[in-house]
Design a protein around this motif. Sequence first.
Motif, PDB file in Angstrom:
ATOM      1  N   UNK A  68       1.458  22.228 -48.117  1.00  0.00           N
ATOM      2  CA  UNK A  68       0.415  22.205 -49.133  1.00  0.00           C
ATOM      3  C   UNK A  68       0.564  20.954 -50.000  1.00  0.00           C
ATOM      4  N   UNK A  69      -0.579  20.344 -50.348  1.00  0.00           N
ATOM      5  CA  UNK A  69      -0.668  19.280 -51.350  1.00  0.00           C
ATOM      6  C   UNK A  69       0.364  18.167 -51.183  1.00  0.00           C
ATOM      7  N   UNK A  70       0.347  17.507 -50.031  1.00  0.00           N
ATOM      8  CA  UNK A  70       1.222  16.362 -49.789  1.00  0.00           C
ATOM      9  C   UNK A  70       0.378  15.092 -49.663  1.00  0.00           C
ATOM     10  N   UNK A  93      11.665  13.665 -46.160  1.00  0.00           N
ATOM     11  CA  UNK A  93      12.088  12.918 -47.339  1.00  0.00           C
ATOM     12  C   UNK A  93      11.201  11.714 -47.635  1.00  0.00           C
ATOM     13  N   UNK A  94      10.222  11.457 -46.795  1.00  0.00           N
ATOM     14  CA  UNK A  94       9.284  10.355 -47.030  1.00  0.00           C
ATOM     15  C   UNK A  94       8.261  10.756 -48.096  1.00  0.00           C
TER      16      UNK A  94
END
Length: 182
Positions: A68-70, A93-94
């Motif tokens: 969600x929401x990236x 981790x990006x």
Amino acid sequence: MTAAVFNHEGPWTEEEYLALGETQQRVELFDGSLHVTPAPTPRHQNISGELRAALRAPVREAGLHVLEAVNVRLRPGRIPIPDLVITGPIDFDELNVEAGDVRLVCEIISPSNASTDKVLKMHYYAAAGIEWYLLVEQDSGTMHLYRRRGGHYTEQSVTRPGDLLVLTEPVKATIRPEDLVP
């Protein structure tokens, strides 16, 4: 963040955008301009959470991820924050998920930015090569599923309350609109 945004001159670069870090508002980058929207409503968040929950097991079975929401980097300088995405393997981790890793993108239509979801983002997601686009209406949970054909999307199905959305790609899942809305 407010001072950084209002004191900024000229178009925003991707580096300047990412330097803002996490914010209370949803801040997206579209070709040098910031698009800022308030936090989603509880109804919006409920739909997103229920949809993610409905997709969690089928996505895991397919060896994929649902987030969600990236930040999704469609191309340099174009980074929207979709409500939900299904991705292949990614580096967790990006700062950004690359468009090439996104199998399905979902937006929950908010009354305040319906045209952004139905026109602007639809165009940008298709241009970036994302195969599937799911739009969900907040009031009813009605789902519009689109598939990319060339540089644009064509509607594959409309699922209203009482009906069942049957996904066969990128995962096998069934979703009832009435299970999404509070």
